[in-house]
Motif scaffolding. Structure first.
Motif, PDB file in Angstrom:
ATOM      1  N   LEU A  18       6.379 -56.335 -14.915  1.00 17.49           N
ATOM      2  CA  LEU A  18       6.356 -56.467 -13.288  1.00 17.49           C
ATOM      3  C   LEU A  18       8.131 -55.601 -13.342  1.00 17.49           C
ATOM      4  N   ARG A  19       8.235 -54.551 -12.447  1.00 20.57           N
ATOM      5  CA  ARG A  19      10.089 -54.583 -11.371  1.00 20.57           C
ATOM      6  C   ARG A  19       9.312 -54.469  -9.594  1.00 20.57           C
ATOM      7  N   LEU A  20      10.378 -56.061  -9.610  1.00 20.75           N
ATOM      8  CA  LEU A  20      10.542 -56.187  -8.812  1.00 20.75           C
ATOM      9  C   LEU A  20      11.620 -55.073  -7.515  1.00 20.75           C
ATOM     10  N   SER A  21      10.990 -54.717  -6.212  1.00 25.42           N
ATOM     11  CA  SER A  21      12.379 -54.070  -5.565  1.00 25.42           C
ATOM     12  C   SER A  21      12.668 -55.069  -4.004  1.00 25.42           C
ATOM     13  N   SER A  63      16.507 -69.563 -18.297  1.00 26.38           N
ATOM     14  CA  SER A  63      15.000 -69.035 -18.771  1.00 26.38           C
ATOM     15  C   SER A  63      14.348 -67.600 -18.423  1.00 26.38           C
ATOM     16  N   VAL A  64      15.178 -66.818 -17.520  1.00 23.45           N
ATOM     17  CA  VAL A  64      15.162 -65.310 -18.037  1.00 23.45           C
ATOM     18  C   VAL A  64      15.960 -64.575 -19.121  1.00 23.45           C
ATOM     19  N   LYS A  65      16.938 -65.221 -19.231  1.00 19.80           N
ATOM     20  CA  LYS A  65      18.232 -64.377 -20.159  1.00 19.80           C
ATOM     21  C   LYS A  65      17.025 -63.231 -21.549  1.00 19.80           C
ATOM     22  N   GLY A  66      17.267 -62.607 -21.195  1.00 17.11           N
ATOM     23  CA  GLY A  66      16.736 -61.316 -22.509  1.00 17.11           C
ATOM     24  C   GLY A  66      15.035 -60.273 -21.966  1.00 17.11           C
ATOM     25  N   ARG A  67      14.821 -61.687 -20.916  1.00 20.13           N
ATOM     26  CA  ARG A  67      13.636 -60.668 -20.911  1.00 20.13           C
ATOM     27  C   ARG A  67      13.694 -60.454 -19.657  1.00 20.13           C
ATOM     28  N   PHE A  68      14.718 -60.520 -18.387  1.00 16.78           N
ATOM     29  CA  PHE A  68      15.193 -59.954 -17.083  1.00 16.78           C
ATOM     30  C   PHE A  68      16.432 -59.016 -16.966  1.00 16.78           C
ATOM     31  N   TYR A  80      16.792 -54.641  -7.971  1.00 15.39           N
ATOM     32  CA  TYR A  80      16.046 -53.960  -8.097  1.00 15.39           C
ATOM     33  C   TYR A  80      15.555 -55.647  -9.650  1.00 15.39           C
ATOM     34  N   LEU A  81      14.361 -56.030 -10.382  1.00 17.59           N
ATOM     35  CA  LEU A  81      14.038 -56.746 -10.848  1.00 17.59           C
ATOM     36  C   LEU A  81      13.430 -56.589 -11.914  1.00 17.59           C
ATOM     37  N   GLN A  82      13.579 -56.629 -13.087  1.00 25.75           N
ATOM     38  CA  GLN A  82      12.764 -55.280 -13.976  1.00 25.75           C
ATOM     39  C   GLN A  82      12.503 -57.293 -14.755  1.00 25.75           C
ATOM     40  N   MET A  83      10.820 -57.303 -15.035  1.00 28.56           N
ATOM     41  CA  MET A  83      10.741 -58.865 -15.757  1.00 28.56           C
ATOM     42  C   MET A  83       9.688 -58.042 -16.963  1.00 28.56           C
ATOM     43  N   ASN A  84      10.459 -58.711 -18.104  1.00 29.96           N
ATOM     44  CA  ASN A  84       9.510 -58.281 -18.530  1.00 29.96           C
ATOM     45  C   ASN A  84       9.025 -59.609 -20.113  1.00 29.96           C
TER      46      ASN A  84
END
Length: 125
Positions: A18-21, A63-68, A80-84
């Motif tokens: 997801l990509r949050l704006s 907890s999100v390092k390397g993914r967000f 933005y927050l790109q969440m993979n």
């Protein structure tokens, strides 16, 4: 005053993206440190990611390092927050926040000056 409006939340399966704006209005956020925080049901609001005013410095929760990935677009006055590789434990309401500062990357919610109303992210297993 700065108004912040988050968008991009929704329901996604584990492993999805997801990509949050976070769109800002009222004034430019070019001199603001920006951050993303989240709050899961029954839990306290926690830091997720932060970026300094220039975009040169980023900081992430373990907890999100390397993914967000957090980023900002000055021309659009948007963050933005790109969440993979999303996980069920990422399920929460995600909030954008701003602090008027040229000197810090802010991770403490009590030090932020402005908040959005949040967008819900639900990750199913």
């Amino acid at each position: 005053q700065v108004q912040l409006v988050e968008s991009g939340g929704g329901l996604v399966q584990a492993g999805g993206t997801l990509r949050l704006s976070c769109a800002a209005s009222g004034r430019t956020i070019s001199s603001y440190a920006m951050g993303w925080f989240r709050q899961a049901p029954g839990k306290e609001r926690e830091f997720v990611a932060a970026i300094n005013w220039s975009g040169a410095t980023e900081y992430y929760a373990d907890s999100v390092k390397g993914r967000f990935t957090i980023s900002r677009d000055g021309a659009k006055n948007t963050v933005y927050l790109q969440m993979n590789s999303l996980k069920p434990e990422d399920t929460a309401v995600y909030y954008c926040a701003a602090r008027n500062s040229l000197t810090v990357v802010e991770t403490r919610p009590d030090r932020m000056d402005y908040w959005g109303k949040g967008t819900l992210v639900t990750v199913s297993s």
